[in-house]
Design a protein around this motif. Structure first.
Motif, mmCIF file in Angstrom:
data_model
loop_
_atom_site.group_PDB
_atom_site.id
_atom_site.type_symbol
_atom_site.label_atom_id
_atom_site.label_comp_id
_atom_site.label_asym_id
_atom_site.label_seq_id
_atom_site.Cartn_x
_atom_site.Cartn_y
_atom_site.Cartn_z
ATOM 1 N N TYR A 34 0.817 -1.217 0.000
ATOM 2 C CA TYR A 34 0.000 0.000 0.000
ATOM 3 C C TYR A 34 0.853 1.271 0.000
ATOM 4 C CZ TYR A 34 -4.493 -2.274 0.324
ATOM 5 O OH TYR A 34 -5.627 -2.998 0.034
ATOM 6 N N ASN A 35 2.165 1.120 -0.026
ATOM 7 C CA ASN A 35 3.030 2.305 -0.148
ATOM 8 C C ASN A 35 2.945 2.875 -1.565
ATOM 9 O OD1 ASN A 35 4.372 2.821 2.417
ATOM 10 N ND2 ASN A 35 5.158 0.725 2.202
ATOM 11 N N PRO A 36 3.315 4.164 -1.744
ATOM 12 C CA PRO A 36 3.036 4.851 -3.019
ATOM 13 C C PRO A 36 3.534 4.180 -4.294
ATOM 14 C CG PRO A 36 3.768 6.429 -1.383
ATOM 15 C CD PRO A 36 3.886 5.085 -0.750
ATOM 16 N N THR A 37 4.754 3.639 -4.303
ATOM 17 C CA THR A 37 5.189 2.992 -5.555
ATOM 18 C C THR A 37 5.023 1.481 -5.481
ATOM 19 O OG1 THR A 37 7.574 2.554 -5.235
ATOM 20 C CG2 THR A 37 6.956 4.819 -5.802
ATOM 21 N N GLY A 38 4.369 1.004 -4.429
ATOM 22 C CA GLY A 38 3.945 -0.385 -4.389
ATOM 23 C C GLY A 38 4.774 -1.345 -3.565
ATOM 24 N N SER A 39 5.733 -0.830 -2.782
ATOM 25 C CA SER A 39 6.501 -1.780 -1.976
ATOM 26 C C SER A 39 7.077 -1.135 -0.722
ATOM 27 C CB SER A 39 7.656 -2.383 -2.796
ATOM 28 O OG SER A 39 8.782 -1.533 -2.755
ATOM 29 N N VAL A 40 7.585 -2.015 0.133
ATOM 30 C CA VAL A 40 8.239 -1.622 1.391
ATOM 31 C C VAL A 40 9.411 -0.664 1.140
ATOM 32 C CG1 VAL A 40 9.866 -3.581 1.395
ATOM 33 C CG2 VAL A 40 9.050 -2.677 3.577
ATOM 34 N N LYS A 41 9.965 -0.723 -0.073
ATOM 35 C CA LYS A 41 11.162 0.053 -0.403
ATOM 36 C C LYS A 41 10.936 1.566 -0.439
ATOM 37 C CE LYS A 41 14.414 -2.982 -0.834
ATOM 38 N NZ LYS A 41 15.658 -2.892 -0.083
ATOM 39 N N GLU A 100 11.735 -2.583 -15.047
ATOM 40 C CA GLU A 100 12.584 -1.766 -15.915
ATOM 41 C C GLU A 100 11.760 -0.628 -16.528
ATOM 42 O OE1 GLU A 100 14.910 -3.851 -18.849
ATOM 43 O OE2 GLU A 100 15.450 -1.984 -19.871
ATOM 44 N N MET A 101 10.553 -0.967 -16.962
ATOM 45 C CA MET A 101 9.681 0.032 -17.577
ATOM 46 C C MET A 101 9.356 1.155 -16.577
ATOM 47 S SD MET A 101 5.830 -0.531 -18.872
ATOM 48 C CE MET A 101 5.223 -0.317 -17.230
ATOM 49 N N LEU A 102 9.015 0.761 -15.344
ATOM 50 C CA LEU A 102 8.664 1.767 -14.334
ATOM 51 C C LEU A 102 9.861 2.660 -13.995
ATOM 52 C CD1 LEU A 102 6.423 -0.382 -11.968
ATOM 53 C CD2 LEU A 102 5.708 1.679 -13.210
ATOM 54 N N ILE A 103 11.032 2.048 -13.919
ATOM 55 C CA ILE A 103 12.235 2.834 -13.597
ATOM 56 C C ILE A 103 12.499 3.851 -14.710
ATOM 57 C CG2 ILE A 103 14.739 2.704 -13.225
ATOM 58 C CD1 ILE A 103 14.194 -0.153 -11.985
ATOM 59 N N LEU A 105 10.285 4.978 -16.975
ATOM 60 C CA LEU A 105 9.188 5.955 -17.072
ATOM 61 C C LEU A 105 9.311 7.054 -16.029
ATOM 62 C CD1 LEU A 105 6.027 3.769 -17.773
ATOM 63 C CD2 LEU A 105 6.999 5.523 -19.257
ATOM 64 N N GLN A 106 9.988 6.720 -14.919
ATOM 65 C CA GLN A 106 10.137 7.726 -13.864
ATOM 66 C C GLN A 106 11.438 8.507 -14.014
ATOM 67 O OE1 GLN A 106 7.600 6.361 -10.178
ATOM 68 N NE2 GLN A 106 9.036 4.765 -10.728
ATOM 69 N N GLY A 107 11.980 8.477 -15.226
ATOM 70 C CA GLY A 107 13.059 9.395 -15.579
ATOM 71 C C GLY A 107 14.464 8.943 -15.288
ATOM 72 N N ALA A 108 14.635 7.732 -14.797
ATOM 73 C CA ALA A 108 16.002 7.303 -14.468
ATOM 74 C C ALA A 108 16.764 6.880 -15.716
ATOM 75 C CB ALA A 108 15.955 6.138 -13.487
ATOM 76 N N GLU A 109 18.095 7.018 -15.636
ATOM 77 C CA GLU A 109 18.933 6.433 -16.681
ATOM 78 C C GLU A 109 19.172 4.984 -16.278
ATOM 79 O OE1 GLU A 109 22.641 8.525 -17.325
ATOM 80 O OE2 GLU A 109 23.537 6.724 -18.181
ATOM 81 N N VAL A 110 18.909 4.070 -17.191
ATOM 82 C CA VAL A 110 19.028 2.651 -16.866
ATOM 83 C C VAL A 110 20.248 2.061 -17.567
ATOM 84 C CG1 VAL A 110 17.927 0.387 -17.124
ATOM 85 C CG2 VAL A 110 16.551 2.378 -16.452
#
Ligand SMILES: Cc1ncc(COP(=O)(O)O)c(C=O)c1O
Length: 329
Positions: A34-41, A100-103, A105-110
């Motif tokens: 239930y955290n904003p991006t979907g995990s404990v992290k 990978e897609m979420l990372i 889409l949120q602007g990170a360089e992968v």
């Protein structure tokens, strides 16, 4: 009113789970998806970023870098973007496409590592890549979830506190948590042992992970287990370790959905399985309170744990092979 959904970290639901075979077991699951991006992290990403900015360890021109193949990468990419920071995420060939897609889409360089290391996994080469980039970049901060004390502090101050507050008058007998970087169990166990010294902390690991000294073998489910022993765990309070197979993890994930309407991620299945295994042959004559942490939701595992073909492939692999090569972290 909060100004951004990403600041709404924590205060996740706690739900009771009845295990039919063990009526005296009061299991409570903390639903971290239930955290904003979907995990404990999210707890670690939010806390670490705020601390670094508030204490001016980093500034608006700092590049953040981390090696993560999953939830932490997703969380960090969101929080880095919220703060206007550049984020480089070093992933590998085993990273789930959705992560990978979420990372991205949120602007990170992968940066994706495709060359396996000496253990057959990718972690060593991911860390090598991180060090190479740090050596060639000014004003860069490596989050380093395996060794950064801020990772454990994040969980001490948020999840650990919440768990203790939610059972103020009750006795906490057991706490079960999955382990990967070790940050969650280290921080939470420090707080729980302060408030409930009598509680037994059970670390949940998967077969094939080397965290607790077992031999490496191929693993398929990300999020739990590791091919290194994280330094951060030196400060954890762990009383017992329960090892779970990937086959049982899959079965337990599906049982959570069928019996409890919980569409949970891989490590939640491992934790649930660990609770069942642990108490299987124990006589429980008085009520026992068991808290467990469910780290993420099932959606990210739609093409794996919840896909029959994939599960068959894993099953066949396990039956055919006793490979010593470790994959994924
Ligand atoms: C799904 C899942 N479960 C459990 C964990 C374990 O948390 P930690 O890395 O703090 O040990 C993680 C960490 O990434 C995770 O993604």
């Amino acid at each position: 009113m909060i100004n951004n959904i990403l600041n709404k970290v924590g205060n996740t639901p706690l739900i009771p789970l009845k295990i039919q075979e063990s009526p005296n077991l009061n299991v409570f699951a903390k639903l971290e998806f239930y955290n904003p991006t979907g995990s404990v992290k999210d707890r670690a990403a939010c806390y670490i970023m705020n601390r670094l900015l508030n204490e001016r360890v980093i500034n608006k021109n700092t590049t953040i870098i981390e090696s993560s193949s999953g939830n932490f990468g997703v969380a960090l990419s969101a929080y880095a973007r919220m703060h206007g920071l550049k984020f480089i995420c070093v992933i590998d060939k085993n990273t789930l496409p959705v992560n990978e897609m979420l990372i991205r889409l949120q602007g990170a360089e992968v940066i994706c590592i495709t060359e396996p290391d000496e253990f057959g996994g990718y972690l060593m080469n991911r860390l090598k890549k991180v060090r190479e980039i740090i050596d060639n970049t000014d004003n860069i901060y490596w989050v380093n979830q395996y060794g950064n004390p801020l990772n454990a502090q994040a969980y001490y101050n948020s999840l650990g506190k919440e768990i203790c507050l939610e059972i103020p008058r009750q006795k906490l007998d057991y706490l079960f948590m999955g382990v990967s970087s070790g940050g969650t169990i280290t921080g939470v166990s420090q707080m729980v042992k302060r408030k409930h010294p009598e509680a037994t902390i059970v670390a949940v690991d998967v077969e094939g992970s080397v965290i607790f000294g077992r031999e490496a073998s191929k693993r398929f489910i990300p999020g739990i287990g590791s091919s290194i022993r994280p330094k951060i765990l030196d400060d954890a309070f762990i009383d017992e370790i329960e090892f779970v197979s990937e086959k049982d993890t899959i079965t337990s994930c599906r049982e959570l959905l069928e019996k409890h309407n919980l569409y949970a991620g891989g490590s939640a299945g491992s934790v649930y399985q660990a609770v069942k295994q642990y108490f299987q042959n124990k006589a429980i004559n008085n009520p026992v309170n068991v808290m467990c942490v469910f780290a993420d939701r099932g959606e990210r595992y739609i093409s794996t744990i919840y896909n029959d073909d994939w599960c068959r492939m894993v099953q066949e692999y396990v039956e055919r092979n006793h490979s010593k090569a470790s994959v994924s972290v």
